[in-house]
Design a protein around this motif. Structure first.
Motif, mmCIF file in Angstrom:
data_model
loop_
_atom_site.group_PDB
_atom_site.id
_atom_site.type_symbol
_atom_site.label_atom_id
_atom_site.label_comp_id
_atom_site.label_asym_id
_atom_site.label_seq_id
_atom_site.Cartn_x
_atom_site.Cartn_y
_atom_site.Cartn_z
ATOM 1 N N ALA A 289 0.836 -1.204 0.000
ATOM 2 C CA ALA A 289 0.000 0.000 0.000
ATOM 3 C C ALA A 289 0.869 1.251 0.000
ATOM 4 N N ASN A 290 1.927 1.251 0.787
ATOM 5 C CA ASN A 290 2.831 2.400 0.823
ATOM 6 C C ASN A 290 3.546 2.590 -0.508
ATOM 7 N N ASP A 291 3.989 1.488 -1.120
ATOM 8 C CA ASP A 291 4.639 1.566 -2.431
ATOM 9 C C ASP A 291 3.693 2.150 -3.484
ATOM 10 N N LEU A 292 2.468 1.635 -3.506
ATOM 11 C CA LEU A 292 1.493 2.117 -4.481
ATOM 12 C C LEU A 292 1.146 3.569 -4.214
ATOM 13 N N ARG A 293 0.938 3.920 -2.954
ATOM 14 C CA ARG A 293 0.607 5.305 -2.593
ATOM 15 C C ARG A 293 1.711 6.271 -3.030
ATOM 16 N N SER A 294 2.962 5.884 -2.847
ATOM 17 C CA SER A 294 4.069 6.768 -3.218
ATOM 18 C C SER A 294 4.206 6.886 -4.739
ATOM 19 N N TRP A 295 3.733 5.891 -5.464
ATOM 20 C CA TRP A 295 3.791 5.885 -6.928
ATOM 21 C C TRP A 295 2.652 6.710 -7.538
ATOM 22 N N LEU A 296 1.514 6.775 -6.848
ATOM 23 C CA LEU A 296 0.326 7.453 -7.374
ATOM 24 C C LEU A 296 0.400 8.972 -7.226
ATOM 25 N N PRO A 297 -0.204 9.714 -8.154
ATOM 26 C CA PRO A 297 -0.411 11.149 -7.921
ATOM 27 C C PRO A 297 -1.357 11.303 -6.718
ATOM 28 N N SER A 298 -1.212 12.370 -5.970
ATOM 29 C CA SER A 298 -1.959 12.537 -4.721
ATOM 30 C C SER A 298 -3.481 12.551 -4.901
ATOM 31 N N ASP A 299 -3.964 12.933 -6.070
ATOM 32 C CA ASP A 299 -5.411 13.003 -6.284
ATOM 33 C C ASP A 299 -5.999 11.713 -6.861
#
Length: 76
Positions: A25-35
């Protein structure tokens, strides 16, 4: 790494980050744009951390292939 099965809400295929391990989840979150994270309601419950399945699937395939490549390199 196990690939998630999407949930379909109002005709949209989504995955919830809470279904992933904390590291994933942290890896995906850091890869995604914030919106990119979406809030959706399912049977009266608000799901805060959803992302389109297509986005998750792309990340999963990219991450999984990259992980396998590093494992192969490290096997030598």
């Amino acid at each position: 790494m196990t690939r998630l099965i999407p949930i379909e809400i109002e005709g949209r295929k989504l995955v919830q980050l809470a279904q992933l391990t904390i590291d994933q989840a942290n890896d995906l979150r850091s890869w995604l744009p914030s919106d990119s994270l979406k809030k959706v309601s399912l049977h009266g419950v608000d799901l805060q951390d959803c992302v389109d399945f297509e986005t998750y699937d792309y990340w999963f395939k990219s991450h999984h292939i990259l992980s396998k490549s590093y494992q192969t390199i490290l096997d030598f």
